[in-house]
Motif scaffolding. Sequence first.
Motif, PDB file in Angstrom:
ATOM      1  N   ALA A 166       0.834  -1.206   0.000  1.00  0.00           N
ATOM      2  CA  ALA A 166       0.000   0.000   0.000  1.00  0.00           C
ATOM      3  C   ALA A 166       0.871   1.259   0.000  1.00  0.00           C
ATOM      4  O   ALA A 166       0.587   2.233  -0.718  1.00  0.00           O
ATOM      5  N   LEU A 167       1.936   1.238   0.788  1.00  0.00           N
ATOM      6  CA  LEU A 167       2.838   2.408   0.845  1.00  0.00           C
ATOM      7  C   LEU A 167       3.478   2.670  -0.512  1.00  0.00           C
ATOM      8  O   LEU A 167       3.566   3.818  -0.969  1.00  0.00           O
ATOM      9  N   VAL A 168       3.930   1.621  -1.177  1.00  0.00           N
ATOM     10  CA  VAL A 168       4.544   1.759  -2.504  1.00  0.00           C
ATOM     11  C   VAL A 168       3.514   2.267  -3.512  1.00  0.00           C
ATOM     12  O   VAL A 168       3.788   3.181  -4.302  1.00  0.00           O
ATOM     13  N   THR A 169       2.312   1.689  -3.478  1.00  0.00           N
ATOM     14  CA  THR A 169       1.260   2.091  -4.422  1.00  0.00           C
ATOM     15  C   THR A 169       0.915   3.565  -4.256  1.00  0.00           C
ATOM     16  O   THR A 169       0.761   4.288  -5.242  1.00  0.00           O
ATOM     17  N   ARG A 170       0.798   4.017  -3.010  1.00  0.00           N
ATOM     18  CA  ARG A 170       0.470   5.429  -2.774  1.00  0.00           C
ATOM     19  C   ARG A 170       1.527   6.340  -3.403  1.00  0.00           C
ATOM     20  O   ARG A 170       1.198   7.333  -4.055  1.00  0.00           O
ATOM     21  N   THR A 171       2.793   5.982  -3.224  1.00  0.00           N
ATOM     22  CA  THR A 171       3.871   6.804  -3.801  1.00  0.00           C
ATOM     23  C   THR A 171       3.763   6.861  -5.327  1.00  0.00           C
ATOM     24  O   THR A 171       3.857   7.938  -5.927  1.00  0.00           O
ATOM     25  N   ILE A 172       3.561   5.701  -5.959  1.00  0.00           N
ATOM     26  CA  ILE A 172       3.490   5.648  -7.418  1.00  0.00           C
ATOM     27  C   ILE A 172       2.315   6.478  -7.927  1.00  0.00           C
ATOM     28  O   ILE A 172       2.442   7.254  -8.888  1.00  0.00           O
ATOM     29  N   VAL A 173       1.164   6.371  -7.261  1.00  0.00           N
ATOM     30  CA  VAL A 173      -0.027   7.106  -7.722  1.00  0.00           C
ATOM     31  C   VAL A 173       0.097   8.599  -7.433  1.00  0.00           C
ATOM     32  O   VAL A 173      -0.416   9.431  -8.183  1.00  0.00           O
ATOM     33  N   GLU A 174       0.837   8.970  -6.390  1.00  0.00           N
ATOM     34  CA  GLU A 174       1.103  10.398  -6.150  1.00  0.00           C
ATOM     35  C   GLU A 174       1.930  10.981  -7.290  1.00  0.00           C
ATOM     36  O   GLU A 174       1.716  12.136  -7.706  1.00  0.00           O
ATOM     37  N   VAL A 175       2.883  10.202  -7.813  1.00  0.00           N
ATOM     38  CA  VAL A 175       3.655  10.647  -8.980  1.00  0.00           C
ATOM     39  C   VAL A 175       2.726  10.817 -10.186  1.00  0.00           C
ATOM     40  O   VAL A 175       2.797  11.819 -10.899  1.00  0.00           O
ATOM     41  N   VAL A 176       1.838   9.843 -10.392  1.00  0.00           N
ATOM     42  CA  VAL A 176       0.877   9.932 -11.513  1.00  0.00           C
ATOM     43  C   VAL A 176       0.014  11.175 -11.369  1.00  0.00           C
ATOM     44  O   VAL A 176      -0.182  11.938 -12.323  1.00  0.00           O
ATOM     45  N   GLN A 177      -0.513  11.397 -10.168  1.00  0.00           N
ATOM     46  CA  GLN A 177      -1.375  12.552  -9.940  1.00  0.00           C
ATOM     47  C   GLN A 177      -0.638  13.861 -10.239  1.00  0.00           C
ATOM     48  O   GLN A 177      -1.181  14.768 -10.874  1.00  0.00           O
ATOM     49  N   MET A 178       0.601  13.958  -9.778  1.00  0.00           N
ATOM     50  CA  MET A 178       1.381  15.179 -10.010  1.00  0.00           C
ATOM     51  C   MET A 178       1.643  15.393 -11.501  1.00  0.00           C
ATOM     52  O   MET A 178       1.522  16.502 -12.011  1.00  0.00           O
ATOM     53  N   CYS A 179       1.961  14.309 -12.215  1.00  0.00           N
ATOM     54  CA  CYS A 179       2.183  14.414 -13.664  1.00  0.00           C
ATOM     55  C   CYS A 179       0.914  14.900 -14.359  1.00  0.00           C
ATOM     56  O   CYS A 179       0.952  15.840 -15.173  1.00  0.00           O
ATOM     57  N   HIS A 180      -0.216  14.284 -14.055  1.00  0.00           N
ATOM     58  CA  HIS A 180      -1.478  14.648 -14.715  1.00  0.00           C
ATOM     59  C   HIS A 180      -1.869  16.092 -14.401  1.00  0.00           C
ATOM     60  O   HIS A 180      -2.376  16.807 -15.277  1.00  0.00           O
ATOM     61  N   LYS A 181      -1.633  16.511 -13.175  1.00  0.00           N
ATOM     62  CA  LYS A 181      -1.952  17.888 -12.771  1.00  0.00           C
ATOM     63  C   LYS A 181      -1.169  18.896 -13.611  1.00  0.00           C
ATOM     64  O   LYS A 181      -1.639  20.006 -13.883  1.00  0.00           O
ATOM     65  N   HIS A 182       0.034  18.507 -14.052  1.00  0.00           N
ATOM     66  CA  HIS A 182       0.882  19.411 -14.847  1.00  0.00           C
ATOM     67  C   HIS A 182       0.893  19.047 -16.333  1.00  0.00           C
ATOM     68  O   HIS A 182       1.829  19.397 -17.063  1.00  0.00           O
ATOM     69  N   GLY A 183      -0.155  18.331 -16.767  1.00  0.00           N
ATOM     70  CA  GLY A 183      -0.311  18.066 -18.195  1.00  0.00           C
ATOM     71  C   GLY A 183       0.676  17.088 -18.782  1.00  0.00           C
ATOM     72  O   GLY A 183       1.034  17.188 -19.957  1.00  0.00           O
TER      73      GLY A 183
END
Length: 539
Positions: A166-183
Amino acid sequence: MGNCCVTPNGAADAGGGKKPKEPKQKKGKKPNPFSIEYNRSTPASAPRLVVLREPTGRDIAERYELGAELGRGEFGVTYLCTDRASGEALACKSISKKKLRTPVDVEDVRREVEIMRHLPKHPNIVTLRDTYEDDNAVHLVMELCEGGELFDRIVARGHYTERAAALVTRTIVEVVQMCHKHGVMHRDLKPENFLFANKKESAALKAIDFGLSVFFTPGERFTEIVGSPYYMAPEVLKRNYGPEVDVWSAGVILYILLCGVPPFWAESEQGVAQAIIRSVIDFKRDPWPRVSDNAKDLVRGMLNPDPKRRLTAQQVLDHPWLQNIKKAPNVNLGETVKARLQQFSVMNKFKKHALRVIAEHLSVEEAADIKDMFEKMDLNKDQMLNFDELKLGLHKFGHQIPDADVQILMEAADADGNGSLDYGEFVTLSVHLRKIGNDEHLHKAFAYFDRNQSGYIEIDELRESLADDLGQNHEEVINAIIRDVDTDKDGKISYDEFAAMMKAGTDWRKASRQYSRERFTSLSLKLQKDGSLQMESTQ
């Protein structure tokens, strides 16, 4: 663009300047007739390729000193890199211009740099420091990640739990979220594109590779098939996709983290594609009965074949399983999962060793035949084969291999990473092409490992044969090989089991981008014609 910051065992011994390695000669064996060094200089008439729009400078040596090789990717070699002024240790990914064979390759590198500059500083994304470009290469200087690959860290831990996943997944999805937020759409999320910053237990996990990432605007659709086959969303194969594909890929990683194998698996690329389109998730195999319902619910939400109904990155982060990580079960998922995760890197070592053995046992006639083939393919007589010479030569000698596969073969055989094959490298490639159809070669390789001639490769024989290739965790590695290859579970490897391993399909962790671009585009068209892409996806 490959693992840019990984530090394998023994990297520190590699030294600073790169010198051609002297070939090892084993006691009692004939000298290797293929270890000839040729002039590797670039012709003066070659046009100068400009890749980067605004590099920091031209001469990387003015500010940085390059040291030991840390790793190799599809285009680049990564070196330890020291800031001359501060003494800070960094990583430098040097991308040979000879490897950038198409405008698409050049654009990938150019865009990777632009995206890494565009994204704001983030604790889970590797920082790009400087960029240099000279006549031969592009150099990307970035922070050094010394903590190793994601799966290796998991395997090294004695206790692996749902909470850790779960900890690893949260980190990976936080990266995805940040990328999507910045196009930015990543398009190539997979475990080996994440490294730990250092060896501490608390080390940050960092995304290191943006080689296939693109800028996007809301509602924009993409048609180019890129990524790594086992992590591709169904809509990528249908060539009509948006940023939702990153959540799918993160969902595939989550599935692997929880059970040790990909959710959509097959021996052939067509089988993989059809499994992805069907999107049927197996929650029956071990350890799924022990995994919480919350975790399985999140996997289903991330692997929804309908991108409109798939969870967004924000919805994933808001999911109860990630919101209540401290309540996620801390029960060991079992040794099976750890063993599966470890096997991925192990099998390549065994196969490569077997290929070397086959090369050493070529008959005089076979060696002469390969030498003749090399000379006929070498059209400009520079004692090297470039990509075009190899492609034309293979076709001429009856190997009807698609361009994408020729590129994979070339990159696998190009040991020094200079973009061309010398005679020794071509011998290895030739052996690879012949080994599948020639059981005599496989029998010779098997006999090399079967030292007591019992008709089986036993654990002690495997340990002795692979001694030079194994690191500190050699017992785990040996046991993982036996577990994976020994299909009848009698504790040893028969000839049939060995041959099946040598003939098995592509390692799903290491498929190259060119493979997915060209092979999967033609496969997509084929599946469209036979109706597979029109089928209803069910879970």
